[in-house]
Design an enzyme around this catalytic site. Sequence first.
Site, short mmCIF file in Angstrom:
data_model
loop_
_atom_site.label_atom_id
_atom_site.label_comp_id
_atom_site.label_asym_id
_atom_site.label_seq_id
_atom_site.Cartn_x
_atom_site.Cartn_y
_atom_site.Cartn_z
CD GLU A 184 -3.00 -1.02 2.27
OE1 GLU A 184 -3.04 0.02 2.95
OE2 GLU A 184 -3.79 -1.96 2.42
CD GLU A 193 -3.17 -6.37 5.11
OE1 GLU A 193 -2.01 -6.09 5.46
OE2 GLU A 193 -4.12 -5.55 5.16
#
Length: 542
Positions: free
Chosen positions: A162, A262
């Site tokens: 990210e 995730e």
Amino acid sequence: MKLGSTLVATAALVVACAAADLDPIVIKGSKFFYKTNGTEFFMRGIAYQEDYLGGAGNGTGSTNYHDPLADQTACARDVPLMAQLRTNTIRVYAIDPTKNHDRCMQMLADAGIYVVADLGEPLNSINRDTPQWNQVIYQRYTAVVDNLSKYTNTLGFFAGNEVTNMANNTEASAFVKAAVRDVKAYIVQKKYRPLGVGYASNDDSQRTELANYFNCGDPSAAIDFWGFNIYSWCGTSSYRESGYQERTREISTYNVPVFFAEYGCNTEGARKFDEVQALYGNEMTKVWSGGIVYMYYQETNDYGLVSVGSDDKATLLPDYTALSSQMAKVTPSGVAMSAYAPTNKPQSCPEQDSGWSASEKLPPSPNNAVCSCMVQSLNCTANPDISDDDLQTNFDYLCDPNNGNYCSGILANGTTGVYGAYSMCNPEERISWAFNAFFMDQTKNNPKNTDSCNFKGAAKKQTAKANGDCRKVVDQAGDAGTGTITGAPAATGGGSGGSGGSSSDTTGAASALIVPGFNAGMLWMAAYITVAGLIGASMVVL
């Protein structure tokens, strides 16, 4: 439910019996396979790291992270619990490459569990706001590769998590993609077995551009697999309502494996994990290779499957029970590697616009030999004991375009694709370049102006002595340091070596991030003070 000495003793016995190496996972097209029998591999994963904010991606945090693969006691307690969930993959966000991981990796292997490891650590990774790809970060990443490459249950590595998370920091992706390129090249250079290098992306409005950018262009710089951190299935939902159907459609033409890096939304309270049935169902397994539940340990964010008390005993939480029930129901079936003929092609690179700024041109590969040559060629360099504060102060002054053009050779701009030839050097080497540029400017009309190489004791004069191959490197870079260097001297040191000249050693300067930011022309300078490194690596795709 408390679990203590019995599980620990059982795990220790398993390790003592030392099973054979786990069959490596390989990539063919957009799927993972067991290397030996060719069965398709679907991740049933858990994020396994204590006291670590895995989704931050901003290069800041505590250096005192807990390495989960170096804690044998915790592994002996936790591996059997993960195995009971039918886990076959864990994701770790930061390991210490100076530590030994044999025991934990063997416990995991004996339980049939593979590892995907992020390459960075809180203070030594690519920062989304002031991105750099330099020797310091390169050494950290390659040290992790060196440490884990010998284990057959190492599945691959994430070069970033990210890092780009908004339209105003997409430039950072150019630096992460350079990291992918160089770590892939390093794996090949070191003759390690095929190991994938990928990226874990958040699920936001830039998802399509991100996925396309890391997959497009030169295959040597493209990711080997792609991870999405997806938290859109919350409470009672469905394949369509959660957005899973749309994500599956969007990624269906991707030519490398894709999985949930995730998942597990908890905004609706205790998780039911109904999404497990969709993720491992017929619609999604045609495209996705499973996923990794966030996360094993209970922390303040309330995502835990297990709570570990002060007595180091594990208590199973409701989320553990729910996940166990769901995992027991899934039996994803795939295609045999021998019968699989990939047809998907790489994506096209996204166009630069208001929502995407990263250039297709990537930063140069870190090379300590080039940086050493540069320092040897200078008349004014940083003192070896220059402090972090002096680095900060002098970067701030010399790289401010209002004070002159002293940093063109050491700055990097991921939007314009313009990179100084020495932008990948360590902070001491880069400030030496700036010191010298200022010194030469001040003395060109007044050779006796020796005070211009002092900077309150931060700099010193030396006799320039770049000869032979070093002279060729310096000439190619040019006086401004903006030329392209070809046929550079071979870098040395791998994941643990320092660089020559004025470079810091691996135990020298503090792990602080120094970020002078001047958004003009060549743009940002981020200086990471920790360790030093060099050049590049790849996952062989069958």
